[in-house]
Design a protein around this motif. Sequence first.
Motif, short mmCIF file in Angstrom:
data_model
loop_
_atom_site.label_atom_id
_atom_site.label_comp_id
_atom_site.label_asym_id
_atom_site.label_seq_id
_atom_site.Cartn_x
_atom_site.Cartn_y
_atom_site.Cartn_z
N ILE A 165 -10.88 37.53 36.13
CA ILE A 165 -12.12 37.58 35.38
C ILE A 165 -12.32 36.33 34.54
O ILE A 165 -13.46 35.91 34.27
N GLU A 166 -11.23 35.68 34.12
CA GLU A 166 -11.35 34.45 33.31
C GLU A 166 -12.08 33.36 34.08
O GLU A 166 -12.84 32.57 33.50
N ILE A 167 -11.83 33.28 35.38
CA ILE A 167 -12.51 32.28 36.20
C ILE A 167 -14.00 32.60 36.27
O ILE A 167 -14.86 31.71 36.12
N ILE A 168 -14.34 33.87 36.46
CA ILE A 168 -15.74 34.27 36.56
C ILE A 168 -16.46 34.04 35.24
O ILE A 168 -17.63 33.65 35.21
N GLU A 169 -15.78 34.27 34.12
CA GLU A 169 -16.39 34.00 32.82
C GLU A 169 -16.73 32.52 32.67
O GLU A 169 -17.79 32.16 32.14
N LYS A 170 -15.84 31.64 33.15
CA LYS A 170 -16.14 30.20 33.13
C LYS A 170 -17.36 29.88 33.99
O LYS A 170 -18.22 29.07 33.61
N VAL A 171 -17.46 30.54 35.14
CA VAL A 171 -18.59 30.30 36.03
C VAL A 171 -19.89 30.76 35.37
O VAL A 171 -20.91 30.06 35.43
N VAL A 172 -19.87 31.91 34.72
CA VAL A 172 -21.07 32.42 34.06
C VAL A 172 -21.52 31.46 32.96
O VAL A 172 -22.70 31.11 32.87
N ARG A 173 -20.57 31.01 32.12
CA ARG A 173 -20.93 30.08 31.04
C ARG A 173 -21.51 28.79 31.62
O ARG A 173 -22.52 28.27 31.15
N GLY A 174 -20.85 28.26 32.64
CA GLY A 174 -21.32 27.02 33.25
C GLY A 174 -22.68 27.17 33.90
O GLY A 174 -23.53 26.26 33.81
N THR A 175 -22.92 28.30 34.54
CA THR A 175 -24.21 28.55 35.18
C THR A 175 -25.34 28.55 34.16
O THR A 175 -26.41 27.95 34.38
N LYS A 176 -25.10 29.20 33.03
CA LYS A 176 -26.13 29.23 31.98
C LYS A 176 -26.39 27.83 31.43
O LYS A 176 -27.55 27.43 31.20
N GLU A 177 -25.33 27.05 31.23
CA GLU A 177 -25.49 25.69 30.71
C GLU A 177 -26.27 24.80 31.68
O GLU A 177 -27.15 24.04 31.27
N ILE A 178 -25.94 24.91 32.96
CA ILE A 178 -26.62 24.09 33.96
C ILE A 178 -28.10 24.48 34.08
O ILE A 178 -28.98 23.62 34.16
N ALA A 179 -28.38 25.78 34.05
CA ALA A 179 -29.77 26.24 34.14
C ALA A 179 -30.58 25.75 32.95
O ALA A 179 -31.74 25.34 33.10
#
Length: 213
Positions: A165-179
């Motif tokens: 889940i730690e990897i997915i949390e990083k992906v979620v944060r990064g996705t929001k930042e990129i958007a």
Amino acid sequence: HACHVQGDEEIAAALKAELTAKLDRQKRYAVRSSANLEDGEAYSFAGQFKSVLDVQGVDEILQAICSVWTAAQSEEVQVYLGQHGISARDLKMAVIIQEMVPARVSGVAFSKNPITGLDEVVVEAVRGSGVALVQEGVTPDRWINKWGTWISTPADPSNGQGVEIEIIEKVVRGTKEIARAYGRPVDLEWVYDGREVQWVQLREITSLEIPLY
């Protein structure tokens, strides 16, 4: 290895010289399409063009470039252009060469739900290379995060990919930042190399004109 599709062998010679000077022969690369009309607001060309992964050596990379160019002239692409009223002369194909990331986990992420249009981050992931996700039919694990809360997670992680889940949390944060930086909803491809999440492709999410009642 002349790129006959372009009708000029000088292009192949110039490319070979440039690749020899710039690329590391010990590394492996992805050779990807980057058309001027690809992944835009009006047309996605999803699945129409070609990418060649895990390529090593100047001659092999040059051949992969030629394959991408040739695929842009395929019958399927010509039909797609005709269906959308686009002249073949308007299609220009560039090629991106990226270093291959040694993938422990690969996946896709959407800053909005591409099915419903709702304001939630959708992440899908598989162990290993993303080829398993897009070409081999492996079922990914899926997470949906709405405003910081998990509203959907893999039902039984022991039977799935077992991605931390730690990897997915990083992906979620990064996705929001990129958007936020891009200013529009985005569809992303990502790879986790064991230390960091690497973003390998960005496109705008098309067809979000979904009525809500």
